[in-house]
Design an enzyme around this catalytic site. Structure first.
Site, PDB file in Angstrom:
ATOM      1  N   ASP A   1     -20.514  81.467  37.040  1.00 62.17           N
ATOM      2  CA  ASP A   1     -21.588  80.653  37.095  1.00 62.17           C
ATOM      3  C   ASP A   1     -21.474  79.362  38.009  1.00 62.17           C
ATOM      4  OD1 ASP A   1     -19.653  79.464  35.344  1.00 62.17           O
ATOM      5  OD2 ASP A   1     -20.425  80.113  33.459  1.00 62.17           O
TER       6      ASP A   1
ATOM      7  N   GLU B   1     -16.837  86.346  36.333  1.00 62.19           N
ATOM      8  CA  GLU B   1     -17.342  85.666  35.090  1.00 62.19           C
ATOM      9  C   GLU B   1     -18.138  84.315  35.962  1.00 62.19           C
ATOM     10  OE1 GLU B   1     -14.726  83.768  32.258  1.00 62.19           O
ATOM     11  OE2 GLU B   1     -13.606  85.765  32.223  1.00 62.19           O
TER      12      GLU B   1
ATOM     13  N   GLU C   1      -5.672  84.598  32.251  1.00 58.84           N
ATOM     14  CA  GLU C   1      -5.482  83.096  32.448  1.00 58.84           C
ATOM     15  C   GLU C   1      -4.017  82.683  32.177  1.00 58.84           C
ATOM     16  OE1 GLU C   1      -8.208  80.843  30.280  1.00 58.84           O
ATOM     17  OE2 GLU C   1      -9.920  81.330  31.445  1.00 58.84           O
TER      18      GLU C   1
ATOM     19  N   HIS D   1     -15.955  80.272  37.748  1.00 57.30           N
ATOM     20  CA  HIS D   1     -16.657  79.310  37.198  1.00 57.30           C
ATOM     21  C   HIS D   1     -16.649  78.240  38.015  1.00 57.30           C
ATOM     22  CE1 HIS D   1     -17.047  81.508  33.355  1.00 57.30           C
ATOM     23  NE2 HIS D   1     -15.656  81.801  33.275  1.00 57.30           N
TER      24      HIS D   1
ATOM     25  N   ASN E   1      -6.688  88.456  35.530  1.00 59.49           N
ATOM     26  CA  ASN E   1      -8.071  87.588  35.633  1.00 59.49           C
ATOM     27  C   ASN E   1      -7.961  86.243  35.482  1.00 59.49           C
ATOM     28  OD1 ASN E   1     -11.332  87.989  35.924  1.00 59.49           O
ATOM     29  ND2 ASN E   1     -11.138  86.993  33.452  1.00 59.49           N
TER      30      ASN E   1
HETATM   31  C1  XIL Z   1     -16.136  81.843  26.537  1.00 56.69           C
HETATM   32  C2  XIL Z   1     -17.042  82.280  25.668  1.00 56.69           C
HETATM   33  O1  XIL Z   1     -18.342  82.847  26.680  1.00 56.69           O
HETATM   34  C3  XIL Z   1     -17.659  81.419  24.713  1.00 56.69           C
HETATM   35  O2  XIL Z   1     -18.633  81.949  23.759  1.00 56.69           O
HETATM   36  C4  XIL Z   1     -16.379  81.326  23.941  1.00 56.69           C
HETATM   37  O3  XIL Z   1     -16.863  80.178  22.795  1.00 56.69           O
HETATM   38  C5  XIL Z   1     -15.148  80.812  24.719  1.00 56.69           C
HETATM   39  O4  XIL Z   1     -15.047  81.758  25.632  1.00 56.69           O
HETATM   40  N1  XIL Z   1     -13.079  82.180  30.604  1.00 56.69           N
HETATM   41  C6  XIL Z   1     -12.869  83.361  29.794  1.00 56.69           C
HETATM   42  C7  XIL Z   1     -13.980  83.699  29.030  1.00 56.69           C
HETATM   43  O5  XIL Z   1     -12.197  84.197  30.210  1.00 56.69           O
HETATM   44  O6  XIL Z   1     -13.511  84.628  27.773  1.00 56.69           O
HETATM   45  C8  XIL Z   1     -14.464  82.537  28.322  1.00 56.69           C
HETATM   46  O7  XIL Z   1     -15.527  82.855  27.313  1.00 56.69           O
HETATM   47  C9  XIL Z   1     -15.071  81.531  29.256  1.00 56.69           C
HETATM   48  C10 XIL Z   1     -14.053  81.072  30.282  1.00 56.69           C
END
Ligand code: XIL
Length: 361
Positions: free
Chosen positions: A275, A273, A167, A244, A208
């Protein structure tokens, strides 16, 4: 294990079958037989086109036995949700703690899953000693180098990929104003990649981010940066699209073309990641729309040869980061809170199966 797809389970099953012949009637034999005949998993399907299908996991979830068991059977790869982040791995300056990450690596190894390392450098979940300190550029550079070198060395041969920097861009394609950017300027990204490479010559090094699945200013910025890094001989192997997504924002514009252009730079691409959240409550129409989106996202990856794998950020609505972070939203995953398949499971499986047939035919 280093590189997905992980070793096939066929060998393990053959051994189990042999043992079962000797164990017929012994306690547990029925369960083992059931397992041997269980339906094809998402990872089995993904492997047929040379990919992996993974799920993130956070350490407390390993104590949820049914959840951990399904993680171990259904998926080929896992990503620690939190315990490889800086606040976990270097809670005090120069004092490293690998207990949480090791627990997940050990679990993954015992189940034959590969591990994606996440993440070496991020503006979130940094330890207080780092964020509250005032550092000269030289000091911060040495802190960052020491962190990356230690963590990558510890997990050498145990993770197949690292999200080296997470990020680092804003939505408009400018660099995020993190402590690293503010203190070191943009060159910290190349430095981080080089230090990671020096510590593990074989691990795949990724950048990422989220909101980079579609074409647009943010993904353009990564495209330009990665092209430049490659031209400068900086080690970079992959681009991770977190994915996401949310029903209310729709399918990312030109996702397949966007994946393809990164692949064409000579990179692996992974959905890291995934979802797809929705505004609660769920209803059948939303679940159907979610299923459609999951299928199309899977298709977009599978249409690109170098899209090497998909990881969901947890696989069940029972354990998901969404509800606390996006109040009023949730139900983002392909399994429900009772570990039952949602319609999304079927569209993902159908997409993977179609790609497997295409590969074969
Ligand atoms: C999230 C975790 O899933 C949570 O448990 C934590 O509280 C915060 O981080 N992007 C990312 C991940 O790269 O590391 C994040 O994970 C979600 C968003």
């Amino acid at each position: 294990m280093r590189t997905p797809p992980r070793r096939t389970r066929a060998g393990a099953y053959a051994l189990a079958a042999t043992l079962l012949l000797g164990l017929a009637g012994a306690p547990g034999a029925d369960a083992a037989t059931d397992r041997r005949h269980r339906a094809t998993t998402l990872d089995d399907l993904a492997q047929k086109s040379g990919r992996y299908f993974g799920s993130a996991v956070d350490n407390p979830e390993l104590a949820d036995t049914p959840y951990a068991d399904l993680l171990g059977t259904e998926f080929g790869s896992t990503t620690p949700g939190n315990t490889m982040k800086w606040e976990a791995t270097e809670p005090q300056r120069g004092v490293f703690n690998y207990a949480g990450g090791d627990e997940i690596v050990n679990y993954a190894q015992s189940k034959g899953l590969s591990v994606r390392g996440h993440t070496l450098l991020w503006h979130n979940q940094l330890p207080g000693w780092l964020t509250s300190g005032t550092w000269t550029a030289d000091e911060l550079r040495s802190i960052l180098k020491n962190h990356i070198t230690n963590v990558v060395t510890h997990y050498k041969g145990k993770v197949f990929a690292w999200d080296v920097a997470n990020e680092i861009m804003n939505e408009d394609g400018t660099y995020r104003d993190s402590i690293f950017y503010k203190t070191l300027g943009p060159g910290y990204v190349a430095d981080a990649l080089r230090w990671a490479r020096a510590a593990d010559p074989k691990v795949k090094l990724y950048l990422n981010d989220y909101n980079v699945e579609a074409t647009g200013a943010k993904s353009d910025a990564y495209y330009t940066l990665i092209k430049r890094l490659k031209a400068d001989g900086v080690p970079i192997d992959g681009f991770g699209m977190q994915a996401h997504l949310a029903l209310q924002y729709g399918f990312p514009n030109q996702m397949q073309q966007n994946i393809q252009r990164f692949a064409d730079l000579g990179l692996d691409v992974a959905l890291t990641e995934l979802d797809i959240r929705m505004i609660l409550p769920t209803d059948p129409a939303k679940l159907a729309q979610q299923a459609d989106m999951y299928g199309r996202v899977t298709d977009a990856c599978l249409a690109v040869r170098r899209c090497v794998g998909i990881t969901v950020w947890g696989y069940s609505d029972r354990h998901s980061w969404i509800p606390p972070v996006f109040p009023g939203e949730g139900a983002a995953l392909p399994w429900d809170e009772n570990l039952q398949h949602k319609p999304a499971y079927d569209t993902i499986a159908a997409s993977l199966a179609a790609a497997a047939r295409k590969k074969k035919g």
